[in-house]
Design an enzyme around this catalytic site. Structure first.
Site, mmCIF file in Angstrom:
data_model
loop_
_atom_site.group_PDB
_atom_site.id
_atom_site.type_symbol
_atom_site.label_atom_id
_atom_site.label_comp_id
_atom_site.label_asym_id
_atom_site.label_seq_id
_atom_site.Cartn_x
_atom_site.Cartn_y
_atom_site.Cartn_z
ATOM 1 C CE LYS A 93 -4.029 1.860 2.291
ATOM 2 N NZ LYS A 93 -4.501 2.142 3.631
ATOM 3 C CE LYS A 112 6.837 -3.318 3.431
ATOM 4 N NZ LYS A 112 6.240 -4.263 4.355
ATOM 5 C CG LEU A 160 12.318 -6.454 4.565
ATOM 6 C CD1 LEU A 160 10.986 -6.378 3.839
ATOM 7 C CD2 LEU A 160 12.101 -6.612 6.066
ATOM 8 C CD GLU A 161 14.830 -14.758 5.858
ATOM 9 O OE1 GLU A 161 14.887 -15.959 5.631
ATOM 10 O OE2 GLU A 161 14.431 -14.279 6.956
ATOM 11 C CB ALA A 163 10.276 -14.781 1.442
ATOM 12 C CG ASP A 206 -2.637 -7.725 10.477
ATOM 13 O OD1 ASP A 206 -3.757 -8.263 10.295
ATOM 14 O OD2 ASP A 206 -2.139 -6.905 9.685
ATOM 15 C CD GLU A 210 -4.395 -11.308 3.024
ATOM 16 O OE1 GLU A 210 -4.199 -12.126 3.958
ATOM 17 O OE2 GLU A 210 -5.526 -10.953 2.664
ATOM 18 C CG ASP A 224 3.022 -6.227 7.405
ATOM 19 O OD1 ASP A 224 3.089 -5.413 8.333
ATOM 20 O OD2 ASP A 224 2.518 -5.975 6.299
HETATM 21 P P1 AMP Z 1 4.132 -5.722 1.367
HETATM 22 O O1 AMP Z 1 4.334 -4.305 0.966
HETATM 23 O O2 AMP Z 1 5.000 -6.121 2.521
HETATM 24 O O3 AMP Z 1 2.704 -6.080 1.559
HETATM 25 O O4 AMP Z 1 4.670 -6.617 0.150
HETATM 26 C C1 AMP Z 1 4.018 -6.661 -1.098
HETATM 27 C C2 AMP Z 1 4.376 -7.954 -1.801
HETATM 28 O O5 AMP Z 1 5.779 -7.999 -2.059
HETATM 29 C C3 AMP Z 1 4.092 -9.224 -1.003
HETATM 30 O O6 AMP Z 1 2.783 -9.667 -1.191
HETATM 31 C C4 AMP Z 1 5.091 -10.210 -1.583
HETATM 32 O O7 AMP Z 1 4.586 -10.785 -2.776
HETATM 33 C C5 AMP Z 1 6.265 -9.322 -1.940
HETATM 34 N N1 AMP Z 1 7.273 -9.335 -0.870
HETATM 35 C C6 AMP Z 1 7.315 -8.531 0.209
HETATM 36 N N2 AMP Z 1 8.370 -8.796 0.967
HETATM 37 C C7 AMP Z 1 9.047 -9.798 0.362
HETATM 38 C C8 AMP Z 1 10.248 -10.542 0.657
HETATM 39 N N3 AMP Z 1 10.936 -10.277 1.770
HETATM 40 N N4 AMP Z 1 10.628 -11.513 -0.177
HETATM 41 C C9 AMP Z 1 9.908 -11.769 -1.296
HETATM 42 N N5 AMP Z 1 8.774 -11.118 -1.632
HETATM 43 C C10 AMP Z 1 8.345 -10.142 -0.829
#
Ligand code: AMP
Length: 352
Positions: A93, A112, A160-161, A163, A206, A210, A224
């Site tokens: 978001k 991020k 971040l790590e 994934a 939470d 997601e 998160d």
């Molecule tokens: P978020 O802004 O944290 O909701 O991340 C948005 C999307 O980015 C997530 O739904 C994942 O598909 C991808 N994502 C976020 N963090 C990671 C991560 N550390 N490793 C791989 N994909 C990620």
């Protein structure tokens, strides 16, 4: 507050109030496909001469602090120029997540990128700060590592790590639902991570697909921590999180504690097995009602043992919910998720 212990004065998340931060880090334009990801992620710690991220003994040292000692003038905080940026991994978001590689160590991470203006406009500074403070300190195989953070004039970057298999939510949508073995393994892993969080006095609040990511070996990782808090928290909270996963005490605005995560574990168990959350309804009012009176319908294919576990987690009285340590000993977990068992998706990948 953990950030204070971090000694990292320049790396405060946001400068006080709305003043512009003093940090003069570069705002490099994002490339989208600058490198290929190795098949196996680099596992050595992200570290070089000037910065140490991963294995700091003091877990509060999320980022090696900037030095005030002249001899150590070379030590500086991270900036976006330290990373090669790769493809976008997802969109949130308040910003995007990119694959990135630290230039010196070649360590692969997820970066991020959050926009300060959006965070200020949405008044979620506290949420972001809390996420960083809490996630930086946690060390568990089923919790996504946050190695550090930095910021420039417009953005905040969370290191971040990575994934590899992305969001559990996506995997679940692709597959519809999981078999009992896979679901039990993810519930076991999540239980272990929650036990760890609770021993650190952190309530996640939470838990939902997601906010769960899947790592290189198809292992579950909590990500998160934006809504998490340090316990004891008897605060009456503003409603946060997805309605489907909120416990009865939360929707009633009552004080809540660790047991809210046990409730969410039960909701997740149902969604993994069935493909929809248990209190799904055509409108919010119906969902409220179903949660408050714990109205659940189990499809026929759900096993008796799985129903027994969910029945013990989804209990109105928080004190009567099955303690997390007991979840690991529940017959459904013992039968489907013995130590060393791998999710079916992983086994399929190995065979192909
Ligand atoms: P978020 O802004 O944290 O909701 O991340 C948005 C999307 O980015 C997530 O739904 C994942 O598909 C991808 N994502 C976020 N963090 C990671 C991560 N550390 N490793 C791989 N994909 C990620």
């Amino acid at each position: 507050m953990f950030v204070n212990k971090c000694n990292c004065k320049e790396n405060r998340l946001l400068s006080d109030g709305r003043t512009v931060c003093k940090c003069s880090a570069n705002t490099q334009k994002m490339a989208t496909d600058s490198f290929k990801v190795p098949a196996v992620p680099v596992s050595r710690p992200l570290q070089n001469n000037t910065k140490v991220i991963n294995e700091a003994k003091d877990s509060s040292a999320c980022i090696k602090p900037e030095s005030s000692n002249k001899k150590d003038d070379k030590k500086k905080s991270w900036s976006v120029t330290d990373f090669d940026l790769g493809r976008p991994l997802g969109k949130g978001k308040f910003g995007n997540v990119y694959l990135a590689r630290e230039k010196e160590s070649h360590y692969v991470v997820a970066l991020k990128v959050l926009f300060k203006s959006q965070i200020l406009d949405s008044e979620i500074e506290h949420q972001v700060r809390r996420e960083v403070e809490i996630q930086c300190r946690l060390r568990h195989p089923n919790i996504l590592r946050m190695y550090g953070y930095f910021h420039d004039e417009k953005r905040i970057y969370l290191i971040l790590e990575y994934a590899k298999h992305g969001a559990l939510y996506k995997l679940l949508k692709e597959r519809g639902r999981f078999d009992e073995k896979t679901a039990a393994i993810y519930i076991r892993d999540l239980t272990k991570a929650l036990i760890y969080c609770h021993t650190k006095k952190v309530i996640h609040r939470d838990i939902k697909p997601e906010n769960l990511l899947i790592g290189h070996n198809w292992e579950l990782k909590i990500a998160d921590f934006g809504w998490s808090v340090h316990s004891p928290s008897s605060r009456r909270m503003t409603l946060c999180g997805t309605l489907d996963y909120l416990s009865p005490e939360m929707i009633d605005g009552k004080p809540h504690s660790y047991a809210v995560d046990i409730w969410s574990l039960g909701v997740l168990c149902y969604e993994l097995l069935v493909g929809l959350p248990p209190f799904d309804a055509k409108d919010t009012h119906q969902t409220y009602r179903k949660i408050r009176y714990v109205i659940i319908k189990y499809p026929e294919f759900v096993s008796e043992k799985a129903k027994d576990l969910m029945g013990k987690l989804l209990v109105i009285n928080p004190e009567q919910r099955l303690p997390l340590a007991h979840v690991l000993q529940h017959p459904w977990i013992l039968e489907n998720a013995p130590e060393g068992a791998q999710p079916t998706v992983y086994t399929a990948e190995q065979q192909s």
